[in-house]
Design a protein around this motif. Structure first.
Motif, PDB file in Angstrom:
ATOM      1  N   GLU A 158      13.749   5.568   6.572  1.00 58.52           N
ATOM      2  CA  GLU A 158      12.386   5.449   7.107  1.00 58.52           C
ATOM      3  C   GLU A 158      11.656   6.784   7.007  1.00 58.52           C
ATOM      4  OE1 GLU A 158      12.568   3.761  11.069  1.00 58.52           O
ATOM      5  OE2 GLU A 158      14.218   2.470  10.429  1.00 58.52           O
ATOM      6  N   ARG A 159      12.336   7.872   7.352  1.00 58.67           N
ATOM      7  CA  ARG A 159      11.715   9.200   7.235  1.00 58.67           C
ATOM      8  C   ARG A 159      11.365   9.514   5.775  1.00 58.67           C
ATOM      9  NH1 ARG A 159      15.182  10.870  11.562  1.00 58.67           N
ATOM     10  NH2 ARG A 159      13.922  11.558  13.329  1.00 58.67           N
ATOM     11  N   LEU A 160      12.257   9.121   4.873  1.00 57.15           N
ATOM     12  CA  LEU A 160      12.022   9.367   3.464  1.00 57.15           C
ATOM     13  C   LEU A 160      10.765   8.635   2.987  1.00 57.15           C
ATOM     14  CD1 LEU A 160      14.283  10.264   0.858  1.00 57.15           C
ATOM     15  CD2 LEU A 160      13.463   7.979   0.361  1.00 57.15           C
ATOM     16  N   LEU A 161      10.618   7.366   3.418  1.00 56.94           N
ATOM     17  CA  LEU A 161       9.425   6.588   3.049  1.00 56.94           C
ATOM     18  C   LEU A 161       8.167   7.178   3.682  1.00 56.94           C
ATOM     19  CD1 LEU A 161       9.154   3.899   1.338  1.00 56.94           C
ATOM     20  CD2 LEU A 161      11.480   4.580   1.900  1.00 56.94           C
ATOM     21  N   ALA A 162       8.278   7.613   4.957  1.00 53.86           N
ATOM     22  CA  ALA A 162       7.114   8.201   5.623  1.00 53.86           C
ATOM     23  C   ALA A 162       6.663   9.465   4.886  1.00 53.86           C
ATOM     24  CB  ALA A 162       7.455   8.530   7.084  1.00 53.86           C
ATOM     25  N   ARG A 163       7.619  10.266   4.412  1.00 48.89           N
ATOM     26  CA  ARG A 163       7.289  11.467   3.654  1.00 48.89           C
ATOM     27  C   ARG A 163       6.576  11.092   2.348  1.00 48.89           C
ATOM     28  NH1 ARG A 163       9.678  16.433   2.688  1.00 48.89           N
ATOM     29  NH2 ARG A 163       9.779  16.602   4.958  1.00 48.89           N
ATOM     30  N   ARG A 164       7.076  10.102   1.653  1.00 50.59           N
ATOM     31  CA  ARG A 164       6.472   9.706   0.373  1.00 50.59           C
ATOM     32  C   ARG A 164       5.100   9.055   0.567  1.00 50.59           C
ATOM     33  NH1 ARG A 164      11.420   7.742  -3.650  1.00 50.59           N
ATOM     34  NH2 ARG A 164      12.623   9.695  -3.487  1.00 50.59           N
ATOM     35  N   LEU A 165       4.877   8.415   1.709  1.00 45.06           N
ATOM     36  CA  LEU A 165       3.574   7.800   1.974  1.00 45.06           C
ATOM     37  C   LEU A 165       2.475   8.844   2.183  1.00 45.06           C
ATOM     38  CD1 LEU A 165       4.379   4.784   4.345  1.00 45.06           C
ATOM     39  CD2 LEU A 165       3.447   4.657   2.027  1.00 45.06           C
TER      40      LEU A 165
ATOM     41  N   LEU B 297      -1.411  -1.371   2.387  1.00 45.58           N
ATOM     42  CA  LEU B 297      -0.633  -0.563   1.451  1.00 45.58           C
ATOM     43  C   LEU B 297      -0.971  -0.931   0.009  1.00 45.58           C
ATOM     44  CD1 LEU B 297       2.855  -0.620   3.230  1.00 45.58           C
ATOM     45  CD2 LEU B 297       1.234   1.267   3.168  1.00 45.58           C
ATOM     46  N   GLU B 298      -1.067  -2.216  -0.257  1.00 47.74           N
ATOM     47  CA  GLU B 298      -1.405  -2.656  -1.614  1.00 47.74           C
ATOM     48  C   GLU B 298      -2.804  -2.192  -2.003  1.00 47.74           C
ATOM     49  OE1 GLU B 298       1.298  -6.744  -1.909  1.00 47.74           O
ATOM     50  OE2 GLU B 298      -0.799  -6.851  -1.277  1.00 47.74           O
ATOM     51  N   GLY B 299      -3.748  -2.244  -1.063  1.00 48.48           N
ATOM     52  CA  GLY B 299      -5.106  -1.808  -1.336  1.00 48.48           C
ATOM     53  C   GLY B 299      -5.205  -0.327  -1.643  1.00 48.48           C
ATOM     54  N   LEU B 300      -4.283   0.464  -1.068  1.00 43.42           N
ATOM     55  CA  LEU B 300      -4.271   1.911  -1.323  1.00 43.42           C
ATOM     56  C   LEU B 300      -3.556   2.265  -2.620  1.00 43.42           C
ATOM     57  CD1 LEU B 300      -3.467   3.161   2.296  1.00 43.42           C
ATOM     58  CD2 LEU B 300      -5.629   3.474   1.080  1.00 43.42           C
ATOM     59  N   GLY B 301      -2.889   1.271  -3.227  1.00 44.51           N
ATOM     60  CA  GLY B 301      -2.178   1.520  -4.479  1.00 44.51           C
ATOM     61  C   GLY B 301      -0.799   2.110  -4.300  1.00 44.51           C
ATOM     62  N   VAL B 302      -0.169   1.877  -3.147  1.00 48.24           N
ATOM     63  CA  VAL B 302       1.181   2.385  -2.894  1.00 48.24           C
ATOM     64  C   VAL B 302       2.159   1.723  -3.865  1.00 48.24           C
ATOM     65  CG1 VAL B 302       3.036   2.500  -1.173  1.00 48.24           C
ATOM     66  CG2 VAL B 302       0.661   2.860  -0.478  1.00 48.24           C
ATOM     67  N   ASP B 303       3.159   2.484  -4.331  1.00 42.08           N
ATOM     68  CA  ASP B 303       4.143   1.973  -5.283  1.00 42.08           C
ATOM     69  C   ASP B 303       4.784   0.683  -4.776  1.00 42.08           C
ATOM     70  OD1 ASP B 303       3.594   4.164  -6.818  1.00 42.08           O
ATOM     71  OD2 ASP B 303       5.374   5.300  -6.213  1.00 42.08           O
TER      72      ASP B 303
ATOM     73  N   TYR C  63       7.809  -0.670  -5.012  1.00 43.66           N
ATOM     74  CA  TYR C  63       9.106  -0.650  -4.331  1.00 43.66           C
ATOM     75  C   TYR C  63       8.944  -0.242  -2.867  1.00 43.66           C
ATOM     76  CZ  TYR C  63       9.653   4.477  -4.234  1.00 43.66           C
ATOM     77  OH  TYR C  63       9.510   5.806  -3.976  1.00 43.66           O
ATOM     78  N   MET C  64       7.967   0.648  -2.577  1.00 44.93           N
ATOM     79  CA  MET C  64       7.734   1.077  -1.201  1.00 44.93           C
ATOM     80  C   MET C  64       7.098  -0.051  -0.394  1.00 44.93           C
ATOM     81  SD  MET C  64       6.356   4.938  -1.967  1.00 44.93           S
ATOM     82  CE  MET C  64       6.246   5.400  -0.270  1.00 44.93           C
TER      83      MET C  64
ATOM     84  N   SER D 190      10.481   4.138  15.605  1.00 46.24           N
ATOM     85  CA  SER D 190      10.697   4.341  14.174  1.00 46.24           C
ATOM     86  C   SER D 190       9.795   5.452  13.644  1.00 46.24           C
ATOM     87  CB  SER D 190      10.394   3.048  13.409  1.00 46.24           C
ATOM     88  OG  SER D 190      10.268   3.309  12.019  1.00 46.24           O
ATOM     89  N   PRO D 191      10.327   6.363  12.812  1.00 51.04           N
ATOM     90  CA  PRO D 191       9.481   7.413  12.231  1.00 51.04           C
ATOM     91  C   PRO D 191       8.473   6.876  11.224  1.00 51.04           C
ATOM     92  CG  PRO D 191      11.739   7.578  11.408  1.00 51.04           C
ATOM     93  CD  PRO D 191      11.753   6.525  12.456  1.00 51.04           C
ATOM     94  N   LEU D 192       8.627   5.618  10.813  1.00 51.08           N
ATOM     95  CA  LEU D 192       7.709   5.025   9.848  1.00 51.08           C
ATOM     96  C   LEU D 192       6.511   4.361  10.516  1.00 51.08           C
ATOM     97  CD1 LEU D 192       7.298   4.464   6.825  1.00 51.08           C
ATOM     98  CD2 LEU D 192       8.762   2.450   7.064  1.00 51.08           C
ATOM     99  N   SER D 193       6.657   3.946  11.782  1.00 49.34           N
ATOM    100  CA  SER D 193       5.607   3.180  12.466  1.00 49.34           C
ATOM    101  C   SER D 193       4.292   3.940  12.633  1.00 49.34           C
ATOM    102  CB  SER D 193       6.110   2.707  13.834  1.00 49.34           C
ATOM    103  OG  SER D 193       7.138   1.750  13.673  1.00 49.34           O
ATOM    104  N   PRO D 194       4.290   5.238  13.008  1.00 49.40           N
ATOM    105  CA  PRO D 194       3.004   5.920  13.207  1.00 49.40           C
ATOM    106  C   PRO D 194       2.112   5.913  11.978  1.00 49.40           C
ATOM    107  CG  PRO D 194       4.778   7.199  14.201  1.00 49.40           C
ATOM    108  CD  PRO D 194       5.425   6.102  13.419  1.00 49.40           C
ATOM    109  N   ILE D 195       2.670   6.213  10.802  1.00 44.57           N
ATOM    110  CA  ILE D 195       1.828   6.295   9.614  1.00 44.57           C
ATOM    111  C   ILE D 195       1.338   4.913   9.198  1.00 44.57           C
ATOM    112  CG2 ILE D 195       3.723   6.172   7.921  1.00 44.57           C
ATOM    113  CD1 ILE D 195       2.147   8.320   6.305  1.00 44.57           C
ATOM    114  N   LEU D 196       2.153   3.859   9.398  1.00 40.39           N
ATOM    115  CA  LEU D 196       1.692   2.505   9.094  1.00 40.39           C
ATOM    116  C   LEU D 196       0.539   2.116  10.006  1.00 40.39           C
ATOM    117  CD1 LEU D 196       5.078   0.608   8.567  1.00 40.39           C
ATOM    118  CD2 LEU D 196       3.520   1.484   6.825  1.00 40.39           C
ATOM    119  N   PHE D 197       0.672   2.452  11.292  1.00 37.77           N
ATOM    120  CA  PHE D 197      -0.390   2.149  12.251  1.00 37.77           C
ATOM    121  C   PHE D 197      -1.666   2.893  11.886  1.00 37.77           C
ATOM    122  CE2 PHE D 197      -2.748   3.212  16.086  1.00 37.77           C
ATOM    123  CZ  PHE D 197      -2.954   1.964  16.640  1.00 37.77           C
TER     124      PHE D 197
END
Length: 578
Positions: free
Chosen positions: A335-342, A404-410, A412-413, A448-455
């Motif tokens: 999750e941290r790895l994905l948050a970093r890549r986002l 995420l799709e609208g922003l053009g995120v890869d 697999y992510m 989750s370390p991923l939740s803040p950036i998704l929100f």
């Protein structure tokens, strides 16, 4: 044989006493005992019955010999196995890896005799009652008479009652003086925030009292998530992860922070990373998970710690509580790895308006921006504040994926995050007792370390709509689920007109991204440096906003004249309690 069960609210059918009927036989049994509270730690009670003599010993888990753990792991052979190109293989590899390490840790964990008297709440009153218990036990062991056993039971009952009274008084006093944000420090330990909670209204509006039903009502009552199953298998895109990047994510997991269901904390994985076969296995399962765009089941399970939100009117509502999820550490690494890549899409996803949870953009920076805009706007303005209802739980699976799709995120992510948001389960801890598994609705979760950036990405979509209105004299900031607006102008009429235009974009954004606000958290404050009073209240988001004399925004007390006296006064009051 069970001889007595609890009938207390929240403890229905909990075993209190076990009777042994013996005659020349030996019985050895094990159970778990504790005195419930914020600092509860389970103690394994070994009960031996020899003839008519009963002996009880308390043991608790001791410290782990980490040097022996690392040495034993180095002597073990690697697991081997197929390349992780199917979900079943990923599940098997993760389960095998964690189970092997758990066995090693268990073998190298010491056991110690449990002793009373080393808790923050222990005082002279408890000590006095405890000495009475020990004295009665010594008399009974010497005489063996039934009357002596009765006196032992009575003294134990008085002692336990005194412990409950003192602990309750200590922790209630502590929680009353606890700032809500400080509460997160306690979640990092093995302490429970609540001894118990009252009956909770479930989805049907019925008040439930049993632990399992309370857990379900709490989990299912948060937010307005959708029921979403995992997407069908079939996606695969080969993704590689550098060892340096993984090592950095593992080091971010603090040693003392509470682990998830399997009990493997950050220290364990740091040791594993130093062992060649463990490092290889971790890298392969992480790469396999990302390549499949799939989060294995173990990483979607958690232990939920219930925290009571302060100053709520109705503690029978699930919205008066927050559940912090203790997650699998290896899953959190990904999750941290994905948050970093986002972060690559951070500027487009969050814009310039969002502060907090971003490097170099603290909440106090946001406060400074609002104040600067008020001063530059002629020191005449209206400060409006709102809270997003439910925080992270207010974000739906489909809207998060759409953003995420609208922003053009890869791809697999997007697929991995979509899997992360679906089909989660949690065991809720209520008063030291764990519920059975409860199915969660889909969406980001607390912990989750991923939740803040998704929100913040979804909230960024809302603020984009406001920005498109291009209203002069309007500035806005977001700090996680707090959104604040400063509207300046030369007169009341101009400011009110700008509020209406700003509201048009805000309502459109809230509807587009299906985000709700808390009506009770809509607040406003007219701000002017001179003594002239404003002559009207304001209607905003369908509510009549009663304007305040002073208002707390992002930890700072604002006054209608722009001064700091109220903030200093409040901080002095808080400081005097510490």
């Amino acid at each position: 044989m069970v001889t007595r069960r609890s009938e207390k609210e929240g403890e229905k059918n909990r075993v209190l006493d076990v009777g042994f009927y013996v005659g020349g036989v030996e019985v050895v049994g094990k159970t778990w005992d504790w005195v419930g509270g914020l600092d509860h730690r389970p103690v394994e009670m070994v009960v031996e019955v020899v003839g008519e003599e009963l002996i009880r010993r308390g043991e608790r888990e001791g410290k782990v010999d980490w040097e022996r753990v690392e040495a034993e792991l180095r002597l073990m052979e690697g697991m081997g196995g197929e390349d992780v190109v199917r979900r079943e293989e990923l599940e098997r590899r993760v389960e095998c890896l964690e189970n092997r390490v758990m066995e090693v840790v268990k073998r190298n964990r010491g056991r110690g005799k449990w002793k009373y008297g080393k808790k923050v709440w222990w005082n002279g009153e408890i000590e006095k009652e405890y000495e009475k218990v020990k004295e009665e036990e010594r008399r009974w062991m010497g005489s063996g008479r039934k009357e002596g056993m009765d006196r032992v039971k009575e003294s134990r009952k008085k002692w336990k009652k005194k412990v409950e009274e003192v602990k309750r008084e200590h922790w209630v006093k502590y929680l009353e003086g606890l700032d809500e944000r400080d509460g997160y420090k306690w979640v990092k330990t093995d302490r429970d925030f609540l001894v118990d909670i009252p009956g909770i209204r479930n989805e049907e509006g019925r008040v439930v009292e049993e632990d399992g039903e309370k857990a379900r009502a709490l989990v299912r009552g948060l937010g307005k998530r959708e029921e979403e199953e995992q997407e069908l298998e079939g996606f695969y895109e080969r993704i590689e992860v550098e060892e340096e990047e993984l090592e950095e994510m593992i080091k971010k997991q603090r040693d003392g922070k509470a682990a998830g269901e399997n009990g493997l904390g950050g220290k364990v994985f740091k040791i594993m990373w130093r062992v060649d076969w463990c490092r290889k296995e971790i890298k392969e399962v992480v790469e396999g998970s990302l390549s499949l765009g799939y989060v294995c089941e173990r990483w979607r399970r958690s232990v939920g710690i219930v925290i009571r939100k302060p100053n709520k009117v109705d503690y029978g509502s699930p919205n008066s509580y927050r559940i912090i999820n203790l997650l699998d550490v290896l899953g959190k690494v990904v999750e941290r790895l994905l948050a970093r890549r986002l972060e690559r899409w951070g500027q487009d996803g969050m814009g310039d308006e969002q502060f907090g949870g971003r490097v170099g953009r603290s909440c106090m920076d946001g406060v400074g921006k609002l104040y600067k805009d008020w001063e530059e706007g002629g020191r005449k303005g209206l400060l409006l504040c709102m809270d997003v209802k439910g925080g992270y739980e207010n974000v739906g699976v489909n809207k998060a994926v759409e953003r995420l799709e609208g922003l053009g995120v890869d791809e697999y992510m997007v697929r991995w995050i979509s899997s992360f948001l679906r089909e989660r389960r949690v065991k809720v801890k209520i008063g030291g007792r764990l519920s059975e598994w409860v199915e969660m609705k889909g969406g980001p979760i607390q912990g989750s370390p991923l939740s803040p950036i998704l929100f913040m990405f979804v909230l960024g979509g809302v603020l984009e709509e406001v920005r498109r209105e291009e209203v002069e004299g309007v500035s806005m900031i977001g700090c996680v689920d707090d959104v604040d607006f400063m509207v300046v102008g030369e007169s009341e009429e101009v400011i009110v007109e700008r509020v209406k235009r700003m509201e048009t974009g805000l309502v459109r954004g809230l509807r587009k991204w299906e985000v709700d606000v808390q009506e009770l958290k809509l607040e406003g404050l007219w701000m002017k440096r001179d003594s002239e009073e404003w002559g009207r209240d304001v209607e905003w988001l369908g509510e009549d906003i009663k304007l305040r004399e002073s208002m707390r925004v992002l930890g700072v007390w604002w006054q209608k004249n722009g001064g700091y006296e109220e903030h200093l006064k409040q901080r002095l009051v808080i400081g005097g309690k510490r």
